[in-house]
Design a protein around this motif. Sequence first.
Motif, PDB file in Angstrom:
ATOM      1  N   ARG A  52       0.722  -1.162  -0.121  1.00 27.67           N
ATOM      2  CA  ARG A  52      -0.032  -0.163  -0.199  1.00 27.67           C
ATOM      3  C   ARG A  52       1.072   1.155  -0.099  1.00 27.67           C
ATOM      4  O   ARG A  52       1.812   1.310   0.970  1.00 27.67           O
ATOM      5  CB  ARG A  52      -0.900  -0.193   1.218  1.00 27.67           C
ATOM      6  N   PRO A  54       1.149   5.704  -0.713  1.00 24.94           N
ATOM      7  CA  PRO A  54       0.243   6.701  -0.763  1.00 24.94           C
ATOM      8  C   PRO A  54       0.519   7.615  -2.251  1.00 24.94           C
ATOM      9  O   PRO A  54       1.267   7.360  -2.795  1.00 24.94           O
ATOM     10  CB  PRO A  54       0.989   8.061   0.456  1.00 24.94           C
ATOM     11  N   HIS A  55      -0.541   8.144  -2.468  1.00 23.87           N
ATOM     12  CA  HIS A  55      -0.345   9.090  -3.816  1.00 23.87           C
ATOM     13  C   HIS A  55      -0.514  10.375  -3.651  1.00 23.87           C
ATOM     14  O   HIS A  55       0.479  11.018  -3.300  1.00 23.87           O
ATOM     15  CB  HIS A  55      -1.559   8.574  -4.713  1.00 23.87           C
ATOM     16  N   GLU A  56      -1.736  11.289  -3.741  1.00 23.52           N
ATOM     17  CA  GLU A  56      -1.835  12.720  -3.488  1.00 23.52           C
ATOM     18  C   GLU A  56      -1.535  13.323  -2.264  1.00 23.52           C
ATOM     19  O   GLU A  56      -1.119  14.253  -2.055  1.00 23.52           O
ATOM     20  CB  GLU A  56      -3.412  12.921  -4.267  1.00 23.52           C
ATOM     21  N   THR A  57      -2.220  12.232  -1.138  1.00 21.14           N
ATOM     22  CA  THR A  57      -1.909  12.580   0.293  1.00 21.14           C
ATOM     23  C   THR A  57      -1.691  11.210   0.923  1.00 21.14           C
ATOM     24  O   THR A  57      -1.567  10.406   0.580  1.00 21.14           O
ATOM     25  CB  THR A  57      -3.187  13.295   0.972  1.00 21.14           C
ATOM     26  N   ARG A  59      -3.348  10.120   3.149  1.00 16.24           N
ATOM     27  CA  ARG A  59      -4.678   9.304   3.231  1.00 16.24           C
ATOM     28  C   ARG A  59      -4.905   8.854   2.238  1.00 16.24           C
ATOM     29  O   ARG A  59      -6.107   8.009   2.102  1.00 16.24           O
ATOM     30  CB  ARG A  59      -5.693  10.328   3.898  1.00 16.24           C
ATOM     31  N   ASP A  60      -4.205   8.946   1.052  1.00 21.18           N
ATOM     32  CA  ASP A  60      -4.872   8.365  -0.285  1.00 21.18           C
ATOM     33  C   ASP A  60      -3.996   7.094  -0.743  1.00 21.18           C
ATOM     34  O   ASP A  60      -2.965   7.390  -1.537  1.00 21.18           O
ATOM     35  CB  ASP A  60      -4.630   9.478  -1.269  1.00 21.18           C
ATOM     36  N   PHE A  61      -4.172   6.071  -0.142  1.00 21.99           N
ATOM     37  CA  PHE A  61      -3.435   4.901  -0.401  1.00 21.99           C
ATOM     38  C   PHE A  61      -4.087   3.954  -1.211  1.00 21.99           C
ATOM     39  O   PHE A  61      -5.207   3.755  -1.330  1.00 21.99           O
ATOM     40  CB  PHE A  61      -3.038   4.192   0.887  1.00 21.99           C
ATOM     41  N   SER A  62      -3.160   3.145  -2.010  1.00 19.46           N
ATOM     42  CA  SER A  62      -3.763   2.144  -3.077  1.00 19.46           C
ATOM     43  C   SER A  62      -2.618   1.068  -3.026  1.00 19.46           C
ATOM     44  O   SER A  62      -1.363   1.040  -2.760  1.00 19.46           O
ATOM     45  CB  SER A  62      -4.014   2.575  -4.276  1.00 19.46           C
TER      46      SER A  62
END
Length: 110
Positions: A52, A54-57, A59-62
């Motif tokens: 997992r 983070p991307h933009e923030t 809190r933005d995990f994938s």
Amino acid sequence: MSDKIYSVAVSCRNSIGWVEYDREAKTVKVCLDDAQAVADAEKFLSEKHEIRVPHETLRDFSEVTVDPLADEKSFQLVLTRLWENTGVHVDWSRPVDYVKAHPHYPKAGE
């Protein structure tokens, strides 16, 4: 240090050493005086992992599939999961050239 080799200091139990990633050959080598730690770390660093990220923030995990041997950035990302999965601690702040020159913990009286 060669431009084709990325190295970072590591430790496990009473052994300090380093991990080398060959950027051209796409291989990993773990240098520690602990055969089990070497085997565990080399296996872990040679396998793909679902991580997992983070991307933009924060809190933005994938979840993404990461092949640690694909490139240096992927290798470094998987190194962040090494300790939790193998007990081998990556010491990002320890100068790896010093560790290569002194690859052990001092014993009492040294």
